[in-house]
Design a protein around this motif. Structure first.
Motif, PDB file in Angstrom:
ATOM      1  N   PRO A 234      13.798  20.429  30.283  1.00  0.00           N
ATOM      2  CA  PRO A 234      14.946  21.060  29.629  1.00  0.00           C
ATOM      3  C   PRO A 234      15.565  22.199  30.428  1.00  0.00           C
ATOM      4  N   LYS A 238      19.547  22.165  31.545  1.00  0.00           N
ATOM      5  CA  LYS A 238      20.485  23.197  31.091  1.00  0.00           C
ATOM      6  C   LYS A 238      21.147  23.894  32.271  1.00  0.00           C
ATOM      7  N   LEU A 260      14.452  12.963  30.691  1.00  0.00           N
ATOM      8  CA  LEU A 260      14.037  14.299  30.255  1.00  0.00           C
ATOM      9  C   LEU A 260      12.636  14.280  29.675  1.00  0.00           C
ATOM     10  N   LEU A 265      15.636  18.279  23.696  1.00  0.00           N
ATOM     11  CA  LEU A 265      16.833  19.089  23.895  1.00  0.00           C
ATOM     12  C   LEU A 265      17.506  19.356  22.556  1.00  0.00           C
ATOM     13  N   GLN A 282      15.411  10.970  26.600  1.00  0.00           N
ATOM     14  CA  GLN A 282      14.281  11.855  26.328  1.00  0.00           C
ATOM     15  C   GLN A 282      13.005  11.027  26.225  1.00  0.00           C
TER      16      GLN A 282
END
Length: 470
Positions: A234, A238, A260, A265, A282
């Protein structure tokens, strides 16, 4: 059962296909085979034993050394270069290593005779070795010490079969082929990085090695090179979103998704990714399963906020009566180094107890509530730090936040938040915000401003270090 040497297979079937690119040097599979055979011959000259330690960054020499160790029939013991020398020596003693290879940039003055720099290795005059033509599926390819968020790392045994089934499941989920190119900036001593190396050999795809995570540099690669997938945590994602918003630079059309791991997230960040056209897959996995075993399709990301998805093709999953996530997968480790009783103690009727607490929604999507050993009990109520953190990460000015339990005579434990913030903390305002979004017992009793949070190499918060500060 035997599995063929994946490097030799790719060199035979697609010799001119690009295998690895570090931004300076590009090697085809045939060239990679020849380099690895030469280094394996130099390694043989050292008589290192059946296990070889490796301290390496995401640079080509470390990548080649790892493959030379494995393809010579030995086990690579990955060592985390971020550890203090005392911690390294404990792992070296635990794995009974006679030889540790060290990238030149990681050399330390106190390193003794059991250490050999990669430049010294490459200077050895030796004939190329004959690489192992095949491996037993249950042969240990790698030993990787767990990330140690609890402070007690264990050597996880990872077989060729484990790596193969992990790669097959990932390919079926993501639709990967030899035409893909996977950007590897995740540390190769961690499973998220090393699994990319192994998948490069199994799929016959290109691995794009990147030594350091620098958002502007990564963005430039994604905008100009044929990368199709990148593994991130994460924090990294970002940073890349912020960089993209600042520059306005679009990624190349070949780019397909961010994989991810290391946490889910929040909705705001997922919305930003959607607006920028960045697909996010994810996932959930661990060192013991050679990377992800559960994944969430990008198309489901906004509808299933907070979920890590559904089990991959070769994975079975269920929850225990108390919500612990139980797994069955051929990617599961056969055990822990020098701890023969450890894995059996974590098995229940053949199901592996992950130590993670979760829940399933009506559609069978998995949500991670937290670690069983991180759960706080306050006044008889269970509190998972991740739930509190997700709420406070929406608070203006908070960049990072970690919640831990502090012993309390009245309640047993109470939550305390460590906060990385752009501005001074208003305790009353933060408490009032918590009361608006959380049950009262979940609201932190204190907010402690810090400049950084202690994290391990995979980007996971080391809560035990925060608890020591209380």
């Amino acid at each position: 059962m035997q599995t063929q040497n994946w490097l030799l297979k790719q060199a035979a079937t697609q010799p001119n296909h690009l295998a690895v690119d570090d931004g300076n040097t590009r090697l085809t599979f045939a060239q990679l085979r020849d380099y690895v055979a030469h280094i394996a011959g130099q390694l043989n000259h050292l008589a290192p034993g059946d296990k070889v330690g490796l301290l390496a960054t995401n640079r080509l020499p470390g990548y080649l050394a790892a493959l030379a160790i494995i393809c010579s029939g030995r086990t690579v013991v990955w060592l985390n270069w971020r550890l203090a020398s005392e911690e390294l020596h404990r792992q070296i003693a635990d794995s009974q290593l006679r030889c540790c290879l060290v990238a030149d940039e990681l050399w330390r003055p106190e390193m003794g005779t059991e250490f050999t720099s990669l430049s010294d290795l490459l200077a050895v005059d030796a004939a190329p070795a004959t690489l192992a033509p095949s491996f037993a599926s249950d042969q240990v390819a790698s030993i990787m010490y767990t990330s140690g968020t609890t402070g007690k790392p264990k050597g996880v045994l990872q077989t060729f079969g484990n790596h193969f089934y992990s790669a097959v499941s990932s390919a079926l989920n993501l639709g990967l082929t030899n035409q893909d190119e996977w950007l590897c900036v995740a540390p190769i001593f961690h499973i998220s990085g090393f699994s990319i190396m192994m998948r490069g050999l199994i799929y016959g795809m290109t691995v794009r090695l990147v030594a350091k995570f620098r958002p502007a540099a990564i963005e430039q690669i994604l905008a100009t090179e044929p990368v199709t997938i990148m593994s991130v945590v994460p924090f990294m994602l970002k940073k890349l979103v912020g960089q993209r918003q600042q520059s306005g630079q679009k990624y190349r059309a070949t780019f397909r998704c961010m994989l991810l791991g290391g946490g889910t997230l929040d909705r705001a960040s997922l919305n930003q990714c959607r607006q920028l056209g960045i697909p996010v897959v994810q996932c959930y996995g661990m060192t013991e399963t050679c990377s992800q075993v559960v994944a969430l399709r990008s198309s489901d990301a906004l509808a299933k906020i907070g979920s890590v998805g559904q089990p991959l093709f070769t994975t079975q999953l269920k929850l225990s009566a108390d919500g612990e996530i139980l797994l069955k997968t051929p990617a599961l480790t056969p055990g822990y180094l020098n701890l023969p009783a450890k894995l059996p103690a974590k098995l229940v009727d053949g199901w592996y107890r992950t130590g993670d607490i979760g829940h399933l929604d009506q559609d069978g999507y998995l949500y991670i509530d937290g670690r069983a050993d991180e759960m706080m009990i306050s006044g008889g109520e269970n509190i998972f730090p991740q739930e509190v953190e997700q709420v406070y990460l929406q608070y203006p000015g908070i960049r990072q936040l970690a919640v831990v339990g502090q012993p309390n005579a009245e309640w047993g434990e109470v939550p305390v938040a460590f906060v990385v913030s752009d501005q001074p903390l208003d305790q009353a305002a933060l408490t009032a915000y918590g009361y608006q979004h959380l049950a009262h017992y979940k609201v932190p009793h204190r907010y402690i401003r810090v400049t950084t949070l202690p994290m391990n190499a995979s980007g996971k918060i080391q809560r035990y270090l925060l608890r020591k500060q209380l």
